[in-house]
Scaffold this active site. Structure first.
Site, PDB file in Angstrom:
ATOM      1  N   ASP A   9       0.898  -1.177   0.000  1.00 25.21           N
ATOM      2  CA  ASP A   9       0.000   0.000   0.000  1.00 25.21           C
ATOM      3  C   ASP A   9       0.932   1.221   0.000  1.00 25.21           C
ATOM      4  O   ASP A   9       1.006   1.961   0.969  1.00 25.21           O
ATOM      5  CB  ASP A   9      -0.956  -0.003   1.212  1.00 25.21           C
ATOM      6  CG  ASP A   9      -0.245  -0.004   2.551  1.00 25.21           C
ATOM      7  OD1 ASP A   9       0.879  -0.558   2.648  1.00 25.21           O
ATOM      8  OD2 ASP A   9      -0.787   0.558   3.527  1.00 25.21           O
ATOM      9  N   HIS A 243       9.173  -1.116   9.387  1.00 22.73           N
ATOM     10  CA  HIS A 243       8.166  -2.182   9.437  1.00 22.73           C
ATOM     11  C   HIS A 243       8.223  -3.095   8.202  1.00 22.73           C
ATOM     12  O   HIS A 243       8.454  -4.294   8.305  1.00 22.73           O
ATOM     13  CB  HIS A 243       6.753  -1.582   9.477  1.00 22.73           C
ATOM     14  CG  HIS A 243       6.473  -0.675  10.622  1.00 22.73           C
ATOM     15  ND1 HIS A 243       6.387  -1.125  11.920  1.00 22.73           N
ATOM     16  CD2 HIS A 243       6.211   0.662  10.665  1.00 22.73           C
ATOM     17  CE1 HIS A 243       6.083  -0.101  12.705  1.00 22.73           C
ATOM     18  NE2 HIS A 243       5.973   0.983  11.968  1.00 22.73           N
TER      19      HIS A 243
HETATM   20  C1  BDR Z   1       2.241  -0.614   8.766  1.00 16.98           C
HETATM   21  O1  BDR Z   1       1.251   0.389   8.491  1.00 16.98           O
HETATM   22  C2  BDR Z   1       1.691   1.222   7.457  1.00 16.98           C
HETATM   23  O2  BDR Z   1       1.578   2.569   7.849  1.00 16.98           O
HETATM   24  C3  BDR Z   1       3.106   0.875   7.161  1.00 16.98           C
HETATM   25  O3  BDR Z   1       3.372   0.972   5.771  1.00 16.98           O
HETATM   26  C4  BDR Z   1       3.248  -0.536   7.644  1.00 16.98           C
HETATM   27  O4  BDR Z   1       2.904  -1.461   6.640  1.00 16.98           O
HETATM   28  C5  BDR Z   1       2.797  -0.388  10.157  1.00 16.98           C
HETATM   29  O5  BDR Z   1       1.806  -0.550  11.109  1.00 16.98           O
HETATM   30 CA    CA Z   2       2.677  -0.783   4.302  1.00 18.61          CA
END
Ligand code: BDR
Ligand code: CA
Length: 307
Positions: A9, A243
């Site tokens: 995303d 992340h």
């Molecule tokens: C996740 O949420 C999104 O904002 C980041 O891309 C990551 O996949 C972290 O909680």
């Molecule tokens: Ca993400």
């Protein structure tokens, strides 16, 4: 070489995950599927194409648009412009993409590739799990034909990041996460339990200014934006969390983490614990939950690969 599909995303850490995967010879990227989450589905597709452009990728990596809303049909979570910028890429002002998406659909692409390469495909899903859940619902045979799904998502032993109980990717489509967890596909959960330990600091980003290139400028812009956003959110952290790159890292080298099999459930009731991922007292183990991480080895590896 590991056959992988990235499901994104594209937001800032998704862009870093794409860069890390593209620069990793252990992975053969069959395609990148996109969906809503940090931004709209349309923006995620545009951002993904822009990232491939700036990475100057000249091998065939198709980008396939997917879900524009959660399985329930109604958005629960707003876009994450505070963390990722208005455009999802730290307002970096990249030119419109030169490459085009495939005129196909993410779930169909996932089904097609899993059937084309039986027992070989790993889906690395770093957004809400809507595309993979849609694929499972459309063609349940893929459950037995996929190698595994590694997701960035969840917070089993730690608090959430969008609510006190829920992590953003799960919260955006809890039903999709539940479909995936209950499906029988081997799932590895790379959640906040480990990703909040993988911090990138502005000192580390500053070192990239030695080499001048459009790609290096882009990396610095998005990471500095992301670090500032994290600082406003929690000034004690001293950096931004890697992340989505960690989900890619775990596929490249599983020894970066220690994972424990558990029976994990997702809270689906609309209320304060919506999207909570918790270990259930009973039930078959359905997910490998990453609980420990060799932070230095992973961050060093990530930095060597992306620059
Ligand atoms: C996740 O949420 C999104 O904002 C980041 O891309 C990551 O996949 C972290 O909680
Ligand atoms: Ca993400």
């Amino acid at each position: 070489m590991e056959q992988v599909i990235l499901d994104v995303d594209t937001g800032i850490d998704d862009a870093l995950a794409i860069a890390y995967a593209v620069h990793s010879p252990e992975l053969n990227i069959l395609g990148i599927t996109t969906g809503f989450g940090n931004v709209s589905e349309e923006e995620a597709t545009r951002n993904t194409l822009q990232v491939l452009d700036i990475l100057n990728v000249n091998r065939e990596i198709p980008v396939i648009p997917g879900a524009d809303k959660p399985l329930s049909g109604t958005h629960i979570k707003a876009k994450a412009t505070r963390i990722h910028g208005e455009d999802g890429l730290g307002n970096s002002g990249l030119p419109l993409p030169e490459r085009k998406p495939l005129p196909s659909e993410a779930a169909d692409f996932i089904i097609e590739k899993i059937k084309q390469y039986p027992y070989q495909v790993t889906v690395i899903a770093v957004g809400p799990q809507t595309n993979i859940a849609t694929a499972i619902k459309k063609d349940p045979d893929i459950v037995h034909l996929a190698k595994r799904v590694v997701i960035m998502g969840g917070a089993v032993t730690v608090p959430g990041n969008v609510t006190p109980h829920a992590e953003a990717n799960i919260y955006a489509d809890p039903e999709a996460a539940s479909v995936l967890f209950e499906s029988g596909i081997p799932v590895t959960l790379v959640g906040l339990d480990v990703t909040m330990q993988t911090l990138l600091s502005s000192e580390q980003v500053g070192k990239w200014s030695n080499v001048k290139s459009a790609y290096n400028d882009f990396l610095q812009t998005i990471c500095n934006y992301y670090i500032d956003a994290y600082h406003q959110f929690d000034s004690s952290l001293g950096g931004c969390a890697l992340h989505d790159p960690l989900a890619v890292g775990v596929v490249i080298d599983p020894s970066f983490v220690k994972a424990v099999p558990m029976h994990v459930e997702v809270d689906l009731e609309r209320g304060e614990s919506l999207g909570n991922t918790h270990e259930a007292k009973q039930g078959k183990r359905n997910v490998e939950v990453c609980l420990e991480i060799d932070v230095d080895r992973f961050v060093t590896h990530f930095l060597q690969r992306i620059t």
